[in-house]
Design an enzyme around this catalytic site. Structure first.
Site, PDB file in Angstrom:
ATOM      1  N   ASP A 450       0.834  -1.196   0.000  1.00  0.00           N
ATOM      2  CA  ASP A 450       0.000   0.000   0.000  1.00  0.00           C
ATOM      3  C   ASP A 450       0.873   1.252   0.000  1.00  0.00           C
ATOM      4  OD1 ASP A 450      -2.296   1.530   0.041  1.00  0.00           O
ATOM      5  OD2 ASP A 450      -3.125   0.613   1.842  1.00  0.00           O
ATOM      6  N   ASP A 518     -10.833   1.888  -2.630  1.00  0.00           N
ATOM      7  CA  ASP A 518     -11.248   1.548  -1.270  1.00  0.00           C
ATOM      8  C   ASP A 518     -12.769   1.503  -1.147  1.00  0.00           C
ATOM      9  OD1 ASP A 518      -8.702   1.281  -0.280  1.00  0.00           O
ATOM     10  OD2 ASP A 518      -8.594   3.297   0.565  1.00  0.00           O
TER      11      ASP A 518
END
Length: 692
Positions: A450, A518
């Site tokens: 990430d 997300d």
């Protein structure tokens, strides 16, 4: 031969299976564009170049330079801006040599007065219509440094058309890849990211058509940049019918220096043309990326379970074990431990950078959890964020100079984080070392990388060329991932950047899939996935079926709809399985099994958009067909059968769910399925197999 050279006319013809690209040198040695479109013979290309030269004499030449420079009467978008030691700017081309080898063309020039060598590179392949281009600069003298104020990978010129339309995507966190399609304005239109990463606000690709293309018909020109940092693409159009674009890494305001002997190489900027509409362009990109970009295109994308939406920062080993047991019941193949497993990371303001198991949550380390996950028949994965650090961490307290910072300026935090300067060799080496140990010592199968933090105060105190960090940071990220893949061949890597903030051909050359957003709300994901699939193939798109109500939007959706939306990519499951009903868990297991049967078709087949809310996939051998249809809202809609495409009209196809047999001609002309129920958030999944 894929590349032909005519020495008398100083002209090159590059050929792909369905297209041709032609360039030549003018009387001043400048590399001039001639043609990008349908296939031409060498004689046809030479005749077209003659016509273009004649137009140039009347100042009506619609062509441009292959790399636009400053100097003379040039006032368009520059691809290369240089300043020499005596403050002179611009380039006067002088051709040196050319090399053709295995589908690769290199044309080398120098400036007529200054020691700057410019090499233009082109690559074509016999099984792809994509043309990859990049540039290499070299300081060949002994004098002062040369400043590089802009260096794009390529300039692309379009043939004259009465109208042009631009397609690209825009977005923000949680709403990435929103497709935009409208007239290309006269003047200059700049698409860019200044964030140090690819960014949520846009994506480094574009398509241009003559304003009349559809999904199935019409000429479309497109290009995509293989770069995961800041980037810029400038499209232009003038009143004389000229249009094109130039693009590459970096953004305005950056300066790089070439000292004697130094080399600066750009990332690839690939272009693709089709005469058969937006659908064919997308399928061309999907095919090219699967064959020539992805590091392991045939690797099966596992069905993952990730508990982030269930737990966020509040969990321990016992809870993860409970969730792992539940995940195994629905057919999950890889269990992924997300954030908060390390250091003092019990909230988002501490511990990032301290990459060892939290002793309170995992008193015996990760071993017991990993062993139990494997006993349950699943592989084990883990989340990391290697490029960021919390100021409240042991790492930052030991090495405060490791972050991007500028003397005399504050260090702006975002998400309570700063960015590590991975352009520094010592920081990059440390990062690789702990990742290598984490993966190797725990036999990690799946690594979720990430990056939640854009650059700020992007300085490098003490470095004589500090703006190079915008390039070297990205290249060191690439190098670390490349080393991990080489040393751990079975490692599966998913790229992520606060959702879809770092999706591009450069990252896809190193990871197996990316996290597109997300936002896991199924209705929101339909539009996100529609924009994502314009360029990128389904096998690369991580997509989760999560809780209802959704954690981001509080919207409720039937489990069927949630899974059908996620089955259009690399399926994953998130959310709190403890709160799912037994019926929902049973349905989830059925959908996972259904997806596994359809996965080879969705991931490896040709994708056809039957509309913004319906997608069809056809296997490479034509024997299997998958159709996914969504109805986010039923208001004012009457479901009608979907006419399929890409089938053999003389063949018959059996529905795997019902056993019904359909004639190909009927599916092509009258369609399949009208079973969408009259309420919001409904969907339909059809899997057909050809009957011999």
């Amino acid at each position: 031969m894929s590349i032909l050279f005519d020495a008398r006319d100083r002209l090159w013809l590059l050929r792909t299976p369905a297209t041709s690209y032609v360039l030549c040198l003018d009387e001043d040695d400048a590399p001039r564009h001639v043609h990008w479109g349908p296939r031409l013979t060498l004689d046809q290309a030479k005749r077209l170049a003659e016509l273009r030269a004649a137009l140039a004499d009347t100042e009506a030449d619609p062509g441009g330079e292959e790399l636009s420079v400053e100097g003379g009467l040039r006032y368009g978008v520059p691809s290369l801006i240089v300043r020499y030691g005596d403050a002179t700017r611009g380039v006067e081309w002088r051709f040196l040599r050319q090399r053709i080898e295995d589908g690769h063309l290199e044309i080398v020039f120098t400036d007529r007065r200054y020691p700057l060598e410019i090499a233009l590179h082109y690559r074509v392949r016999e099984d792809s219509d994509a043309i990859e281009r990049h540039v290499v600069l070299r300081h060949t003298g002994q004098g002062p440094s040369i400043e590089i104020l802009r260096l794009d990978s390529a300039a692309w010129t379009l043939p004259p058309r009465p109208g042009y339309r631009l397609s690209h995507v825009v977005g923000e966190w949680g709403k990435e890849f929103q497709l935009q399609r409208g007239a290309l304005a006269c003047g200059e239109t700049t698409l860019t990211s200044r964030a140090g990463i690819t960014g949520h606000a846009g994506n480094p690709w574009l398509m241009v058509d003559a304003g009349e293309a559809t999904e199935e018909h019409g000429e479309v020109w497109s290009a995509a940049l293989a770069w995961s940092g800041s980037w810029r693409i400038t499209a232009f159009r003038d009143l004389k019918g000229r249009a094109g674009w130039s693009g590459g890494f970096g953004h305005e305001g950056l300066t790089w220096r070439l000292a004697s002997g130094d080399v600066l190489e750009t990332p690839a900027f690939a272009g693709l043309y089709s005469a058969d509409g937006f659908g064919a362009i997308s399928r061309g990109w999907h095919d090219h990326i699967r064959k020539h970009v992805l590091p392991a295109p045939d690797r099966v994308r596992p069905v993952v379970y990730n508990a982030w939406e269930a737990t966020e920062f509040d969990y321990d080993e016992a809870l993860q074990l409970d969730l792992a047991a539940r995940a195994s019941r629905i057919g999950i193949e890889t269990f992924v431990l997300d954030d908060a497993w390390f250091g003092t990371r019990t909230h988002d303001a501490a511990g990032l950078g301290d990459w060892w198991p939290n002793p309170d949550r995992f008193p015996k380390g990760l071993g017991p959890l990993i062993d139990e996950v494997r006993r349950l028949g699943m592989d084990f994965g883990i989340w990391v964020e290697p490029e960021a650090v919390n100021p409240d961490s042991d790492l930052y307290r030991r090495n405060p100079d490791w972050v991007l910072h500028t003397p005399g300026r504050r260090r702006t935090e975002s998400r309570n984080q700063l960015v590590l300067n991975l352009a520094r060799p010592d920081v990059a080496e440390w990062t690789h070392a702990w990742l290598d140990a984490l993966v190797g010592e725990n036999e990690i199968s799946f690594l979720k990388w990430d990056m939640n933090r854009s650059f700020s105060e992007a300085g490098w105190p003490g470095h004589d060329d500090p703006d190079r960090l915008w390039i070297d940071h990205v290249r060191n990220v690439y190098a670390i991932i490349d080393r991990l893949r080489a040393d751990h061949p079975g490692l599966f890597i998913e790229g992520c950047a606060g959702g879809g903030g770092r999706v591009d051909l450069g990252m896809l050359a190193r990871v197996d899939q990316v996290w597109a957003s997300d936002n896991t709300d199924a209705a929101e994901r339909v539009a996100i996935q529609h924009g994502y699939g314009q360029i990128y193939p389904a096998c690369t798109m991580g997509a989760w079926a999560t809780d209802s109500p959704n954690s981001m939007t509080a919207r409720t959706h039937w489990v069927r709809y949630r899974f059908h939306v996620s089955m259009a990519g690399a399926l994953g499951v998130g959310g709190d399985l403890r709160a799912w009903s037994e019926d929902d868990l049973a349905w989830a297991a059925a959908f996972v099994e259904q997806y596994k049967r359809a996965r080879p078709v969705v991931h490896g087949g040709a994708q056809y958009r039957l509309g913004p809310e319906a997608t069809q996939y056809v296997s490479a051998d034509g024997r299997e067909v998958v159709v996914l249809t969504y109805q986010p809202s039923a208001l004012g809609r009457t479901p009608i059968p979907l006419r399929l495409t890409g089938l053999d009209p003389a063949a018959r196809y059996r529905d795997q769910a019902t056993g019904d047999v359909h004639h190909g001609a009927v599916l092509l002309t009258h369609g399949v399925g009208a079973g969408l129920m009259p309420f919001d958030g409904t969907s339909e999944f059809v899997h057909l197999t050809r009957v011999d």
